[in-house]
Design a protein around this motif. Structure first.
Motif, PDB file in Angstrom:
ATOM      1  N   GLU A 134       0.822  -1.211   0.000  1.00 54.58           N
ATOM      2  CA  GLU A 134       0.000   0.000   0.000  1.00 54.58           C
ATOM      3  C   GLU A 134       0.859   1.266   0.000  1.00 54.58           C
ATOM      4  N   VAL A 135       1.908   1.282   0.812  1.00 57.47           N
ATOM      5  CA  VAL A 135       2.791   2.454   0.861  1.00 57.47           C
ATOM      6  C   VAL A 135       3.549   2.584  -0.453  1.00 57.47           C
ATOM      7  N   SER A 136       3.984   1.464  -1.007  1.00 57.60           N
ATOM      8  CA  SER A 136       4.676   1.487  -2.296  1.00 57.60           C
ATOM      9  C   SER A 136       3.782   2.069  -3.377  1.00 57.60           C
ATOM     10  N   SER A 137       2.536   1.642  -3.410  1.00 60.15           N
ATOM     11  CA  SER A 137       1.594   2.152  -4.408  1.00 60.15           C
ATOM     12  C   SER A 137       1.339   3.643  -4.207  1.00 60.15           C
ATOM     13  N   GLY A 138       1.147   4.054  -2.954  1.00 54.69           N
ATOM     14  CA  GLY A 138       0.889   5.465  -2.672  1.00 54.69           C
ATOM     15  C   GLY A 138       2.064   6.350  -3.029  1.00 54.69           C
ATOM     16  N   THR A 139       3.281   5.854  -2.790  1.00 51.31           N
ATOM     17  CA  THR A 139       4.477   6.641  -3.112  1.00 51.31           C
ATOM     18  C   THR A 139       4.709   6.690  -4.614  1.00 51.31           C
ATOM     19  N   PHE A 140       4.488   5.562  -5.275  1.00 47.94           N
ATOM     20  CA  PHE A 140       4.728   5.520  -6.722  1.00 47.94           C
ATOM     21  C   PHE A 140       3.744   6.412  -7.479  1.00 47.94           C
ATOM     22  N   ASN A 141       2.621   6.751  -6.859  1.00 48.25           N
ATOM     23  CA  ASN A 141       1.688   7.684  -7.497  1.00 48.25           C
ATOM     24  C   ASN A 141       2.377   8.993  -7.863  1.00 48.25           C
ATOM     25  N   LEU A 142       3.389   9.388  -7.073  1.00 49.68           N
ATOM     26  CA  LEU A 142       4.119  10.615  -7.389  1.00 49.68           C
ATOM     27  C   LEU A 142       4.847  10.499  -8.718  1.00 49.68           C
TER      28      LEU A 142
ATOM     29  N   ALA B 238       7.152   8.107   1.678  1.00 58.62           N
ATOM     30  CA  ALA B 238       7.015   6.704   2.070  1.00 58.62           C
ATOM     31  C   ALA B 238       7.127   6.537   3.582  1.00 58.62           C
ATOM     32  N   SER B 239       8.057   7.255   4.205  1.00 58.64           N
ATOM     33  CA  SER B 239       8.246   7.129   5.650  1.00 58.64           C
ATOM     34  C   SER B 239       7.013   7.583   6.423  1.00 58.64           C
ATOM     35  N   MET B 240       6.415   8.704   6.000  1.00 58.06           N
ATOM     36  CA  MET B 240       5.233   9.190   6.696  1.00 58.06           C
ATOM     37  C   MET B 240       4.037   8.266   6.451  1.00 58.06           C
ATOM     38  N   LEU B 241       3.856   7.804   5.217  1.00 60.45           N
ATOM     39  CA  LEU B 241       2.755   6.870   4.943  1.00 60.45           C
ATOM     40  C   LEU B 241       2.929   5.575   5.728  1.00 60.45           C
ATOM     41  N   LEU B 242       4.170   5.129   5.847  1.00 59.47           N
ATOM     42  CA  LEU B 242       4.449   3.919   6.619  1.00 59.47           C
ATOM     43  C   LEU B 242       4.124   4.126   8.092  1.00 59.47           C
ATOM     44  N   ALA B 243       4.520   5.259   8.636  1.00 60.75           N
ATOM     45  CA  ALA B 243       4.233   5.549  10.041  1.00 60.75           C
ATOM     46  C   ALA B 243       2.729   5.622  10.286  1.00 60.75           C
TER      47      ALA B 243
END
Length: 245
Positions: A12-20, A49-54
């Protein structure tokens, strides 16, 4: 401790970050040469990614636990470049690269803002996006809910601190020479940061020796805002020489 849940969180974090990265394709910017090795790029993606992960782990992923998860996340969305990207990421973290840390800080702040986390000492670029996003929401007027306003703020921030920065750096990443305008702007920003400039406008006003009117700033802002994130902040000693702890 997290096991199966971690794998889902990484995806999920990977997908959210890759949106950028996908936004760059949508904007017609794409991924210039050296994109995946640039400190600002990796810092911006790392901070997000770090903030989404947290947030996704309810702040249970921190300290020693976050490193392996971040590595998995970056391998997930960087594909065959994974080894090089994670190696560069480790080097930038260990060396405390200024561009990397600056980008990581502002991207984590805007992510935290969107998710409603309380923060102190926000970067000026976040405050600018909050003001402009609110103005955009009022101008459109169709939806003034908190969620809609935050989306406008995020859109403004990404346009100014992600998409426009990458668009302005094609020549530099391709190894081409800086334009005279960019060379002068970067030299001036470097000097202004050394005496405490906190925003692109600060740098321009310090360079010119006077404050700008809003109309003047709107006319001259483009090279200053585009080049600002490309100039790393000075080491702390440049501000603290001769001062006692």
């Amino acid at each position: 401790m997290f096991g199966f849940g971690n794998e889902r969180l990484v995806r999920e974090v990977s997908s959210g970050t890759f949106n950028l990265v996908s936004l760059l394709d949508i904007a017609g910017v794409g991924q210039p040469p050296r994109f995946w090795r640039d400190p600002y790029v990796l810092g911006y993606l790392f901070g997000t990614a770090s903030m989404l992960l947290a947030i996704g782990s309810k702040f249970k992923s921190h300290g020693d636990k976050i490193g392996p998860l971040i590595e998995k996340i970056f391998r997930e969305f960087s594909g065959p470049r994974g080894n090089q990207v994670t190696s560069d990421l480790s080097h930038l973290l260990l060396s405390r690269n200024g561009q990397f840390l600056d980008a990581a800080r502002i991207s984590s702040q805007i992510a935290a803002y969107v998710y409603g986390l309380k923060q102190d000492d926000l970067d000026a670029r976040v405050y600018v996006a909050i003001a402009k996003g609110g103005e955009r929401a009022l101008a459109l007027g169709s939806d003034l809910s908190e969620r809609a306003i935050k989306q406008h703020v995020y859109d403004v921030f990404v346009e100014e601190n992600w998409i426009s920065v990458i668009r302005g750096c094609h020549d530099a990443w391709a190894g081409g020479p800086l334009s005279e305008k960019d060379r002068v702007a970067q030299e001036s920003i470097h000097a202004a940061k050394a005496v405490g400039a906190k925003t692109p406008r600060d740098a321009a006003e310090i360079t010119m020796g006077r404050p700008f009117s809003d109309a003047e700033w709107d006319k001259w802002r483009e090279p200053w805002e585009r080049n600002w994130p490309l100039v790393p902040p000075p080491p702390p000693s440049m501000f603290n020489d001769g001062e006692d702890d």
